[in-house]
Motif scaffolding. Sequence first.
Motif, PDB file in Angstrom:
ATOM      1  N   ILE A   2       0.812  -1.424   0.447  1.00 17.01           N
ATOM      2  CA  ILE A   2      -0.021   0.669   0.130  1.00 17.01           C
ATOM      3  C   ILE A   2       1.144   0.994  -0.099  1.00 17.01           C
ATOM      4  O   ILE A   2       1.651   1.464   1.045  1.00 17.01           O
ATOM      5  N   TRP A   3       0.775   1.919  -1.005  1.00 14.32           N
ATOM      6  CA  TRP A   3       1.239   3.527  -1.068  1.00 14.32           C
ATOM      7  C   TRP A   3       0.686   4.449  -0.358  1.00 14.32           C
ATOM      8  O   TRP A   3      -0.843   5.091  -0.871  1.00 14.32           O
ATOM      9  N   LYS A   4       0.677   5.493  -0.016  1.00 16.74           N
ATOM     10  CA  LYS A   4       0.475   7.005   0.562  1.00 16.74           C
ATOM     11  C   LYS A   4       1.624   8.417  -0.350  1.00 16.74           C
ATOM     12  O   LYS A   4       2.628   7.901   0.041  1.00 16.74           O
ATOM     13  N   LEU A   5       1.111   8.259  -1.373  1.00 14.55           N
ATOM     14  CA  LEU A   5       1.291   9.420  -1.932  1.00 14.55           C
ATOM     15  C   LEU A   5       1.666  11.029  -1.326  1.00 14.55           C
ATOM     16  O   LEU A   5      -0.148  10.961  -1.432  1.00 14.55           O
ATOM     17  N   HIS A   6       2.240  11.590  -1.271  1.00  7.98           N
ATOM     18  CA  HIS A   6       1.711  13.055  -0.214  1.00  7.98           C
ATOM     19  C   HIS A   6       1.689  13.747  -1.065  1.00  7.98           C
ATOM     20  O   HIS A   6       1.118  14.983  -1.212  1.00  7.98           O
ATOM     21  N   LYS A   7       2.354  13.983  -2.806  1.00  4.21           N
ATOM     22  CA  LYS A   7       2.091  14.854  -3.913  1.00  4.21           C
ATOM     23  C   LYS A   7       2.429  14.738  -4.876  1.00  4.21           C
ATOM     24  O   LYS A   7       2.867  13.556  -5.543  1.00  4.21           O
ATOM     25  N   THR A   8       2.193  15.460  -5.544  1.00  2.00           N
ATOM     26  CA  THR A   8       1.698  15.101  -7.138  1.00  2.00           C
ATOM     27  C   THR A   8       3.195  14.767  -8.260  1.00  2.00           C
ATOM     28  O   THR A   8       4.129  15.069  -8.159  1.00  2.00           O
ATOM     29  N   VAL A   9       3.270  13.843  -8.813  1.00  2.95           N
ATOM     30  CA  VAL A   9       4.698  13.620  -9.176  1.00  2.95           C
ATOM     31  C   VAL A   9       4.109  13.505 -10.274  1.00  2.95           C
ATOM     32  O   VAL A   9       3.118  13.488 -11.476  1.00  2.95           O
ATOM     33  N   VAL A  10       4.799  14.788 -11.458  1.00  2.00           N
ATOM     34  CA  VAL A  10       4.694  15.265 -12.326  1.00  2.00           C
ATOM     35  C   VAL A  10       5.524  15.244 -13.618  1.00  2.00           C
ATOM     36  O   VAL A  10       6.775  15.838 -12.804  1.00  2.00           O
ATOM     37  N   LEU A  11       5.889  14.329 -14.343  1.00  2.00           N
ATOM     38  CA  LEU A  11       6.767  13.450 -15.127  1.00  2.00           C
ATOM     39  C   LEU A  11       6.711  14.206 -16.547  1.00  2.00           C
ATOM     40  O   LEU A  11       5.795  15.272 -16.848  1.00  2.00           O
ATOM     41  N   VAL A  12       8.103  14.872 -17.056  1.00  2.00           N
ATOM     42  CA  VAL A  12       8.430  15.995 -18.145  1.00  2.00           C
ATOM     43  C   VAL A  12       9.250  15.440 -18.534  1.00  2.00           C
ATOM     44  O   VAL A  12      10.072  14.312 -18.057  1.00  2.00           O
ATOM     45  N   GLY A  13      10.007  15.500 -19.380  1.00  3.25           N
ATOM     46  CA  GLY A  13      10.993  15.411 -20.355  1.00  3.25           C
ATOM     47  C   GLY A  13       9.820  16.023 -21.713  1.00  3.25           C
ATOM     48  O   GLY A  13       9.430  15.921 -22.452  1.00  3.25           O
ATOM     49  N   MET A  14      11.461  15.128 -23.620  1.00  5.28           N
ATOM     50  CA  MET A  14      10.954  15.558 -24.569  1.00  5.28           C
ATOM     51  C   MET A  14       9.411  14.372 -24.936  1.00  5.28           C
ATOM     52  O   MET A  14       9.528  13.278 -24.021  1.00  5.28           O
ATOM     53  N   MET A  15       9.791  15.177 -25.608  1.00  4.22           N
ATOM     54  CA  MET A  15       7.856  14.258 -26.499  1.00  4.22           C
ATOM     55  C   MET A  15       8.721  13.197 -26.976  1.00  4.22           C
ATOM     56  O   MET A  15       9.909  12.733 -27.372  1.00  4.22           O
ATOM     57  N   GLY A  16       7.869  11.698 -26.387  1.00  3.12           N
ATOM     58  CA  GLY A  16       8.534  10.415 -27.127  1.00  3.12           C
ATOM     59  C   GLY A  16       9.745   9.886 -25.849  1.00  3.12           C
ATOM     60  O   GLY A  16       9.508   7.951 -25.518  1.00  3.12           O
ATOM     61  N   ALA A  17       9.193  10.513 -24.724  1.00  5.32           N
ATOM     62  CA  ALA A  17      10.239  10.332 -23.284  1.00  5.32           C
ATOM     63  C   ALA A  17       9.042   8.984 -22.479  1.00  5.32           C
ATOM     64  O   ALA A  17      10.257   8.191 -21.818  1.00  5.32           O
ATOM     65  N   GLY A  18       7.923   8.727 -23.065  1.00  4.66           N
ATOM     66  CA  GLY A  18       6.776   7.437 -22.481  1.00  4.66           C
ATOM     67  C   GLY A  18       6.178   8.340 -21.159  1.00  4.66           C
ATOM     68  O   GLY A  18       5.657   7.732 -20.978  1.00  4.66           O
ATOM     69  N   LYS A  19       5.484   9.823 -21.443  1.00  6.97           N
ATOM     70  CA  LYS A  19       5.274  10.643 -20.120  1.00  6.97           C
ATOM     71  C   LYS A  19       4.329   9.905 -19.758  1.00  6.97           C
ATOM     72  O   LYS A  19       3.474   9.773 -18.665  1.00  6.97           O
ATOM     73  N   THR A  20       3.671   9.532 -20.986  1.00  7.52           N
ATOM     74  CA  THR A  20       2.125   9.081 -20.691  1.00  7.52           C
ATOM     75  C   THR A  20       2.196   7.607 -19.665  1.00  7.52           C
ATOM     76  O   THR A  20       1.585   7.429 -19.850  1.00  7.52           O
ATOM     77  N   ALA A  21       2.490   6.597 -21.329  1.00  9.43           N
ATOM     78  CA  ALA A  21       2.380   5.477 -21.114  1.00  9.43           C
ATOM     79  C   ALA A  21       3.265   4.685 -19.614  1.00  9.43           C
ATOM     80  O   ALA A  21       2.400   4.670 -19.057  1.00  9.43           O
TER      81      ALA A  21
END
Length: 184
Positions: A2-21
């Motif tokens: 079980i995980w407790k996430l305290h802050k939003t994790v914001v994925l950044v990087g170049m197009m095609g880096a896989g941020k969505t997947a």
Amino acid sequence: MIWKLHKTVVLVGMMGAGKTAVGKAVANNLGVPFLDSDAEIVSAANMSIAEIFERDGEPFFRARESEVIARLLDGAPCVLSTGGGAFLAERNRTLISQLGVSVCLQASLELLWSRVRNKDTRPLLRTPDPLGALTELYQARAATYALADISVQARDTYSIEDMAAQVIDALRARPDVLESDENG
């Protein structure tokens, strides 16, 4: 676990880096919502990002992008995928730093090109020399992406789940962001 996430994790990087997947896989593994700033913009505008760029220009798009990111960061902790240019704006970096944690998905130029070369959904690559445009973007953005709180290196041998595991491992080193209940 079980995980407790305290802050939003914001994925950044170049197009095609896989941020969505990768973002979807991380969110699924952590049991939190996945949001995509580009998808939110497309939904609100009822047109594609390429159409927004063509009709209203990049500055208009970037202003809407900042508004959407601010709104999404104001919600419950989640995994948020952003467009490749979002982290370039200082106002976005400041917001992300204050309300979340930035995770840059680093990928080689060759890997990025292999992922985006056959897609026509990338307005910044709609040029006579898309590889040249990608190379210029890659070189121009590298120093800014290096400002991310956490960096995770993509490899062409990694599956989406492998990358998600790498991101979660990196987040576990930050108890202010992610805690696990080993007994859960």
